[in-house]
Design a protein around this motif. Structure first.
Motif, short mmCIF file in Angstrom:
data_model
loop_
_atom_site.label_atom_id
_atom_site.label_comp_id
_atom_site.label_asym_id
_atom_site.label_seq_id
_atom_site.Cartn_x
_atom_site.Cartn_y
_atom_site.Cartn_z
N ARG A 135 0.81 -1.30 -0.02
CA ARG A 135 -0.04 0.04 0.14
C ARG A 135 0.94 1.30 0.16
O ARG A 135 1.79 1.29 0.74
CB ARG A 135 -0.75 0.09 1.24
CG ARG A 135 -1.70 -1.28 1.56
CD ARG A 135 -2.94 -1.20 0.83
NE ARG A 135 -3.89 -2.22 1.26
CZ ARG A 135 -3.63 -3.53 0.77
NH1 ARG A 135 -2.73 -4.03 -0.01
NH2 ARG A 135 -4.60 -4.41 1.40
N PHE A 136 0.43 2.10 -1.08
CA PHE A 136 1.13 3.64 -0.64
C PHE A 136 -0.07 4.61 -0.51
O PHE A 136 -1.28 4.41 -1.15
CB PHE A 136 1.84 4.02 -1.90
CG PHE A 136 2.50 5.42 -1.97
CD1 PHE A 136 3.67 5.40 -1.47
CD2 PHE A 136 1.87 6.46 -2.24
CE1 PHE A 136 4.43 6.72 -1.21
CE2 PHE A 136 2.44 7.79 -2.03
CZ PHE A 136 3.87 7.79 -1.68
N ILE A 137 -0.13 5.07 0.63
CA ILE A 137 -1.21 6.04 1.17
C ILE A 137 -0.61 7.57 1.05
O ILE A 137 0.38 8.01 1.87
CB ILE A 137 -1.64 5.87 2.57
CG1 ILE A 137 -2.07 4.11 2.43
CG2 ILE A 137 -3.08 6.59 3.01
CD1 ILE A 137 -2.24 3.74 3.94
N ALA A 138 -1.27 8.29 0.36
CA ALA A 138 -0.80 9.70 0.40
C ALA A 138 -2.00 10.61 1.09
O ALA A 138 -3.15 10.53 1.16
CB ALA A 138 -0.85 10.34 -1.07
N LEU A 139 -1.50 11.70 1.91
CA LEU A 139 -2.28 12.43 2.72
C LEU A 139 -2.81 13.53 1.83
O LEU A 139 -2.01 14.49 1.16
CB LEU A 139 -1.72 13.00 3.90
CG LEU A 139 -2.67 13.82 4.82
CD1 LEU A 139 -3.89 12.85 5.28
CD2 LEU A 139 -1.87 14.64 5.91
N SER A 140 -4.04 13.54 1.62
CA SER A 140 -4.83 14.77 0.87
C SER A 140 -5.80 15.49 1.76
O SER A 140 -5.22 15.51 3.15
CB SER A 140 -5.87 14.15 -0.28
OG SER A 140 -6.45 15.52 -1.03
#
Length: 248
Positions: A135-140
């Motif tokens: 998983r790669f999770i980015a903070l928006s």
């Protein structure tokens, strides 16, 4: 710290900007649920994290520096024996109307939020590709899709992150890496805490939240845990909003 067993047990996770604010709450939540966590941050936050979290680990890096990030991820992967999840959480804001925002402030926001997320992705992919279910999770942010006067640089950076996520999701799917964005609304931690403490501003936005209150950092951490765990296997290229029913 009491560990709550679930699908995160032994999951190997790196969180940039995990030493303070929302990132810190997420890191602590993941540790409680059995994950093995390394945070990446600046020296002062890393030092404090190590002192307070014997179950966690930390490495120092500036997310705008590709060489530092490459070294940090190599060290984190060596400590954990590989990586399964990376949460690109590091970010900054420089409020002000676009017409009078100093170019240096605008550049700082884009370099940290957008370029920092991009460089984090590049540093992470070689390790995530070996996971088999990464998983790669980015903070928006809710402000990626909503106009708030004075938040121009921040909103632009978060809108760019959401596009980055959609592109990377398609490109990295063949390597069994899913890419998603977590988009909080007004939260009682990090940058949101300062906004809530400013009555003229908060009085304007509170009525736009259906829930009638700001979100709690722990509520965002629970969603980050979902995106990091096995229940999100079929979620990819998605921007998951967590904002209590925000409408403005």
């Amino acid at each position: 710290m009491t560990v709550q067993p679930n699908g995160l047990a032994e999951r190997r996770i790196v969180i940039t900007g995990g030493g303070r604010g929302l990132g810190r709450v997420v890191a602590e939540d993941l540790l409680r649920h059995g994950a093995r966590v390394v945070i990446v941050g600046r020296k002062s936050t890393v030092t404090q994290w190590i002192q307070e979290h014997h179950a966690g680990s930390a490495v120092t890096a500036d997310v705008t520096d590709a060489a530092q990030l490459a070294a940090a991820f190599a060290e984190a992967a060596a400590r954990l024996g590989g990586l399964d999840v990376v949460f690109a959480n590091a970010g900054v804001s420089r409020p002000g109307p676009l017409a009078v925002t100093p170019p240096a402030n605008f550049t700082t926001v884009l370099e940290t939020n957008v370029v920092g997320t991009f460089l984090t992705l590049q540093a992470a992919v070689p390790y995530l590709a070996e996971s088999g279910s990464a998983r790669f999770i980015a903070l928006s942010s809710a402000l990626a899709q909503r106009i708030a006067p004075g938040a121009g640089a921040y909103s632009i950076s978060k809108a760019a992150i959401e596009t980055l996520v959609r592109v990377a999701a398609i490109e990295l799917a063949p390597q069994s890496i899913s890419v998603n964005a977590l988009s909080p609304g007004f939260i009682d931690e990090g940058m949101g805490r300062d906004l809530i403490a400013n009555p003229p501003v908060w009085d304007r936005y509170l009525p736009t939240i259906a829930a009638g209150r700001p979100g709690r950092a722990e509520e965002i951490a629970g969603v980050a845990r979902f995106l990091a765990g096995p229940d999100s296997d079929y979620v990819n290229g998605h921007v998951l909003e967590v904002n209590g029913g925000l409408a403005f």
